[in-house]
Design an enzyme around this catalytic site. Structure first.
Site, PDB file in Angstrom:
ATOM      1  N   ASP A 157       0.845  -1.195   0.000  1.00 56.04           N
ATOM      2  CA  ASP A 157       0.000   0.000   0.000  1.00 56.04           C
ATOM      3  C   ASP A 157       0.881   1.246   0.000  1.00 56.04           C
ATOM      4  OD1 ASP A 157      -2.957   1.004   0.583  1.00 56.04           O
ATOM      5  OD2 ASP A 157      -1.598   2.215   1.783  1.00 56.04           O
ATOM      6  N   ILE A 158       0.608   2.157  -0.949  1.00 51.63           N
ATOM      7  CA  ILE A 158       1.386   3.405  -0.998  1.00 51.63           C
ATOM      8  C   ILE A 158       1.012   4.267   0.201  1.00 51.63           C
ATOM      9  CG2 ILE A 158       1.896   5.466  -2.353  1.00 51.63           C
ATOM     10  CD1 ILE A 158       1.066   3.916  -4.850  1.00 51.63           C
ATOM     11  N   ASN A 165      -2.612  13.126  -3.670  1.00 48.22           N
ATOM     12  CA  ASN A 165      -3.722  13.612  -4.504  1.00 48.22           C
ATOM     13  C   ASN A 165      -4.141  15.022  -4.103  1.00 48.22           C
ATOM     14  OD1 ASN A 165      -4.251  11.665  -6.456  1.00 48.22           O
ATOM     15  ND2 ASN A 165      -5.561  10.453  -5.116  1.00 48.22           N
ATOM     16  N   ASP A 174      -2.426   9.724 -10.413  1.00 49.20           N
ATOM     17  CA  ASP A 174      -2.484   8.626 -11.389  1.00 49.20           C
ATOM     18  C   ASP A 174      -1.092   8.284 -11.898  1.00 49.20           C
ATOM     19  OD1 ASP A 174      -5.207   8.501 -11.131  1.00 49.20           O
ATOM     20  OD2 ASP A 174      -5.651   9.529 -13.019  1.00 49.20           O
ATOM     21  N   GLU A 200      -4.759   2.546  -4.151  1.00 53.13           N
ATOM     22  CA  GLU A 200      -3.292   2.552  -4.083  1.00 53.13           C
ATOM     23  C   GLU A 200      -2.735   1.255  -3.524  1.00 53.13           C
ATOM     24  OE1 GLU A 200      -4.749   4.668  -0.299  1.00 53.13           O
ATOM     25  OE2 GLU A 200      -5.401   4.365  -2.368  1.00 53.13           O
TER      26      GLU A 200
END
Length: 289
Positions: A157-158, A165, A174, A200
């Site tokens: 997971d980022i 964002n 993106d 993500e």
């Protein structure tokens, strides 16, 4: 003789006539008396040709009979010649229909293949999507239960993606997702299965792999993320980190329980400060200690 030049061919006249074209004696017909095929070899004397016409009215050729002697044909023979010509056209139309059918089948198969790929592929990253990954996971688990070596599952997971964002906008977000997918792909083997799980989150299935070996691969990804900016053309280079959970997949595993387990391990990594790796049964990464 398999063919004749078009400029001296008797068929070039027959193809312009509807129905049957009959020449009982070519030497007595001013159109053909000086024709090289009549005055010389093969000394044709008789010709009867039935027009081969497509269903939409285009003349394609003729079905003809020839002789070296003058003759005529009766009504029954004329009927037979026309019937043969009709059969030839029916066969040609059947061949054309088969070719068209084959082309349509090929197009349908190509479309089906493309739709299957689209149904299994994440549009943004080009990786497998969640549904396709679950199918591969089920297949791998079935192989393990039949005796194949165990595997490892890694959930990635980022970290702080919402902040990316909010700060840089969704187009940059993106771009981060796509570039992150490429970074992940660079550390996996050909046999490994990488997918975008959603948002993500990414999933990595590593067949024939222990959790320790999977941890080494995850560590390489951490080092790669730390050493290379994800995006360098912003005001400041944008680096990202990731939290990862790793669990084992063996013959005693149940799919949903394993997915829940690796999800919980990934959240353990986040709770311990992010940018770390939580391994089932231990917290191997120093930052997770």
């Amino acid at each position: 003789m398999r063919e004749t030049p078009l400029d001296i061919s008797i068929c070039s006249h027959a193809i312009l006539q509807p129905g049957l074209f009959v020449v009982p004696d070519t030497t007595q017909d001013e159109r053909f008396a000086s024709n090289p095929l009549v005055t010389g070899d093969p000394f044709l004397r008789f010709y009867a040709g039935a027009l081969l016409k497509s269903p939409d009215g285009y003349p394609l050729g003729t079905l003809c009979v020839l002789d070296y002697h003058p003759r005529d044909i009766d009504q029954q023979q004329r009927f037979a010649l026309q019937a043969l010509a009709n059969q030839v056209m029916a066969h040609m139309e059947l061949m054309r229909s088969h070719r068209e059918q084959k082309r349509l089948i090929a197009e349908l198969e190509s479309a089906r293949h493309e739709m299957a790929n689209l149904a299994a592929t994440d549009v943004l990253t080009g990786l497998l999507n969640r549904r396709a990954f679950e199918r591969r996971l089920c297949s791998t688990l079935a192989s393990i239960k039949r005796g194949a070596p165990p595997a490892a599952i890694v959930m990635i997971d980022i970290d702080n993606f919402k902040q990316i964002n909010d700060t840089y906008g969704h187009p940059v977000g993106d771009s981060v997702i796509k570039r992150f997918a490429k970074r992940c792909h660079s550390i996996v083997r050909e046999a490994d299965v990488l997918a975008r799980w959603g948002g993500e989150e990414f999933m990595l299935l590593m067949p024939h792999t222990t959790v320790d070996e999977a941890y080494q691969a995850a560590s390489r990804l951490r080092q790669l993320l730390a050493s290379q900016a994800m995006i360098a053309d912003t005001t400041e280079p944008l680096y990202v980190t990731a939290s990862m959970g790793i669990c084992r997949l063996d013959e005693a595993s149940e799919l949903q329980e394993r997915l829940h387990a690796v999800d919980q391990l990934m959240y353990q990594a986040k709770e311990r400060g992010r940018d770390c790796i939580a391994v089932e049964g231990t917290l191997s990464d120093p930052k997770c200690a």
